[in-house]
Motif scaffolding. Structure first.
Motif, PDB file in Angstrom:
ATOM      1  N   LYS A 221     -57.303  94.513 -24.196  1.00 16.63           N
ATOM      2  CA  LYS A 221     -56.521  93.580 -23.387  1.00 16.63           C
ATOM      3  C   LYS A 221     -55.372  94.319 -22.715  1.00 16.63           C
ATOM      4  CE  LYS A 221     -57.550  89.698 -26.365  1.00 16.63           C
ATOM      5  NZ  LYS A 221     -57.004  88.637 -27.222  1.00 16.63           N
ATOM      6  N   TYR A 222     -55.131  93.956 -21.445  1.00 14.69           N
ATOM      7  CA  TYR A 222     -54.058  94.571 -20.681  1.00 14.69           C
ATOM      8  C   TYR A 222     -53.214  93.512 -20.007  1.00 14.69           C
ATOM      9  CZ  TYR A 222     -55.792  99.217 -21.519  1.00 14.69           C
ATOM     10  OH  TYR A 222     -56.163 100.375 -22.139  1.00 14.69           O
ATOM     11  N   LYS A 223     -52.007  93.910 -19.669  1.00 13.92           N
ATOM     12  CA  LYS A 223     -51.057  93.035 -18.992  1.00 13.92           C
ATOM     13  C   LYS A 223     -50.594  93.714 -17.715  1.00 13.92           C
ATOM     14  CE  LYS A 223     -46.325  91.407 -19.703  1.00 13.92           C
ATOM     15  NZ  LYS A 223     -45.252  91.281 -20.691  1.00 13.92           N
TER      16      LYS A 223
ATOM     17  N   ASN B  94     -44.087  86.600 -13.906  1.00 14.36           N
ATOM     18  CA  ASN B  94     -44.321  88.030 -13.687  1.00 14.36           C
ATOM     19  C   ASN B  94     -45.407  88.621 -14.580  1.00 14.36           C
ATOM     20  OD1 ASN B  94     -42.263  88.026 -11.740  1.00 14.36           O
ATOM     21  ND2 ASN B  94     -40.727  88.397 -13.293  1.00 14.36           N
ATOM     22  N   THR B  95     -46.387  87.808 -14.982  1.00 17.73           N
ATOM     23  CA  THR B  95     -47.409  88.269 -15.918  1.00 17.73           C
ATOM     24  C   THR B  95     -48.811  87.856 -15.484  1.00 17.73           C
ATOM     25  OG1 THR B  95     -45.854  88.110 -17.769  1.00 17.73           O
ATOM     26  CG2 THR B  95     -48.181  88.143 -18.319  1.00 17.73           C
ATOM     27  N   ILE B  96     -49.732  88.817 -15.557  1.00 17.36           N
ATOM     28  CA  ILE B  96     -51.162  88.548 -15.403  1.00 17.36           C
ATOM     29  C   ILE B  96     -51.861  89.245 -16.569  1.00 17.36           C
ATOM     30  CG2 ILE B  96     -53.234  88.845 -13.982  1.00 17.36           C
ATOM     31  CD1 ILE B  96     -51.374  89.041 -11.525  1.00 17.36           C
ATOM     32  N   LEU B  97     -52.589  88.481 -17.373  1.00 21.32           N
ATOM     33  CA  LEU B  97     -53.315  89.034 -18.511  1.00 21.32           C
ATOM     34  C   LEU B  97     -54.783  89.205 -18.167  1.00 21.32           C
ATOM     35  CD1 LEU B  97     -51.747  86.855 -21.344  1.00 21.32           C
ATOM     36  CD2 LEU B  97     -51.129  89.182 -20.686  1.00 21.32           C
TER      37      LEU B  97
ATOM     38  N   GLU C 241     -56.962 105.615 -22.294  1.00 18.05           N
ATOM     39  CA  GLU C 241     -56.048 104.472 -22.163  1.00 18.05           C
ATOM     40  C   GLU C 241     -55.736 104.304 -20.692  1.00 18.05           C
ATOM     41  OE1 GLU C 241     -54.594 102.242 -24.333  1.00 18.05           O
ATOM     42  OE2 GLU C 241     -55.982 103.049 -25.797  1.00 18.05           O
ATOM     43  N   TYR C 242     -55.422 103.074 -20.319  1.00 19.65           N
ATOM     44  CA  TYR C 242     -55.047 102.783 -18.944  1.00 19.65           C
ATOM     45  C   TYR C 242     -53.579 102.392 -18.907  1.00 19.65           C
ATOM     46  CZ  TYR C 242     -60.114 102.352 -18.539  1.00 19.65           C
ATOM     47  OH  TYR C 242     -61.462 102.576 -18.593  1.00 19.65           O
ATOM     48  N   GLY C 243     -52.899 102.755 -17.833  1.00 23.47           N
ATOM     49  CA  GLY C 243     -51.513 102.357 -17.679  1.00 23.47           C
ATOM     50  C   GLY C 243     -50.861 103.073 -16.521  1.00 23.47           C
ATOM     51  N   GLY C 244     -49.775 102.474 -16.027  1.00 21.05           N
ATOM     52  CA  GLY C 244     -49.018 103.077 -14.944  1.00 21.05           C
ATOM     53  C   GLY C 244     -48.543 102.039 -13.949  1.00 21.05           C
ATOM     54  N   ILE C 245     -47.846 102.518 -12.930  1.00 17.16           N
ATOM     55  CA  ILE C 245     -47.348 101.668 -11.855  1.00 17.16           C
ATOM     56  C   ILE C 245     -48.446 101.558 -10.809  1.00 17.16           C
ATOM     57  CG2 ILE C 245     -45.527 101.334 -10.137  1.00 17.16           C
ATOM     58  CD1 ILE C 245     -44.604 101.327 -13.100  1.00 17.16           C
TER      59      ILE C 245
ATOM     60  N   GLY D  91     -46.743  96.954 -13.172  1.00 19.38           N
ATOM     61  CA  GLY D  91     -47.052  97.938 -14.210  1.00 19.38           C
ATOM     62  C   GLY D  91     -48.219  97.460 -15.042  1.00 19.38           C
ATOM     63  N   LEU D  92     -49.163  98.341 -15.298  1.00 14.61           N
ATOM     64  CA  LEU D  92     -50.308  98.042 -16.155  1.00 14.61           C
ATOM     65  C   LEU D  92     -50.006  98.586 -17.540  1.00 14.61           C
ATOM     66  CD1 LEU D  92     -53.264  97.007 -16.414  1.00 14.61           C
ATOM     67  CD2 LEU D  92     -53.980  99.346 -15.832  1.00 14.61           C
ATOM     68  N   HIS D  93     -50.097  97.690 -18.556  1.00 15.38           N
ATOM     69  CA  HIS D  93     -49.779  98.061 -19.934  1.00 15.38           C
ATOM     70  C   HIS D  93     -50.804  97.450 -20.881  1.00 15.38           C
ATOM     71  CE1 HIS D  93     -45.779  98.889 -18.280  1.00 15.38           C
ATOM     72  NE2 HIS D  93     -45.858  97.687 -17.725  1.00 15.38           N
ATOM     73  N   ARG D  94     -51.083  98.141 -21.952  1.00 19.94           N
ATOM     74  CA  ARG D  94     -51.939  97.593 -22.994  1.00 19.94           C
ATOM     75  C   ARG D  94     -51.169  96.535 -23.774  1.00 19.94           C
ATOM     76  NH1 ARG D  94     -55.008 101.051 -27.673  1.00 19.94           N
ATOM     77  NH2 ARG D  94     -56.188  99.314 -28.487  1.00 19.94           N
ATOM     78  N   CYS D  95     -51.822  95.438 -24.079  1.00 18.29           N
ATOM     79  CA  CYS D  95     -51.170  94.363 -24.869  1.00 18.29           C
ATOM     80  C   CYS D  95     -51.149  94.722 -26.348  1.00 18.29           C
ATOM     81  CB  CYS D  95     -51.924  93.045 -24.707  1.00 18.29           C
ATOM     82  SG  CYS D  95     -51.750  92.310 -23.094  1.00 18.29           S
TER      83      CYS D  95
END
Length: 109
Positions: A5-7, A23-26, A72-76, A105-109
C-alpha cells in the motif's frame, strides 16, 4: 512488482480534498515503467477539474531522482490522471491520454 500500500501526499493543488482525506490519495503501484515512471492505482475514484479516475501516471519530479530504490517506491512526483483505458498502450500513448493534476510525494503506508 511490489504490491504494498502506498500514499500520495498531495502538495499541489494545496487545497486538494480527496475521498481519502485532505491532501491524500491511497492506492498501490501496479506497474513499473522504468526507475522514474510508475502507474499508480488509487483505491477510490478521484475527481479533478480535468476529469475523474483511479489511475495515475507518476513521473519523478526531478531529473536525477529515481522512484524505484531497492524494490521500494517513493519520491517526489508529478502526477497525471489517466483518462482512458491504457492496457494496450505504450508510454507515449499513455502520456497523450493523461492530464497533469498533482505534485506530491509517494510513500509506503
Amino acid at each position: 512488482m511490489n504490491v504494498n500500500k502506498y500514499k500520495l501526499s498531495v502538495g499541489e493543488p494545496w487545497d486538494f480534498q480527496g475521498v481519502d482525506g485532505k491532501n491524500t490519495i491511497l492506492g498501490r503501484v501496479i506497474k513499473e515503467i522504468n526507475e522514474t515512471t510508475l502507474i499508480f492505482e488509487a483505491y477510490k475514484e478521484q475527481s479533478f477539474e480535468e476529469g475523474k479516475g483511479k489511475f495515475f501516471l507518476l513521473k519523478a519530479r526531478y531529473s536525477k531522482e529515481k522512484l524505484v530504490n531497492d524494490n521500494e517506491y517513493g519520491g517526489i512526483v508529478n502526477g497525471f490522471l489517466i483518462l482512458e483505458d491504457f492496457s494496450d498502450k505504450s508510454i507515449k500513448e499513455i502520456e497523450k491520454i493523461s492530464r497533469y493534476v498533482i505534485i506530491g510525494g509517494l510513500h509506503r503506508c
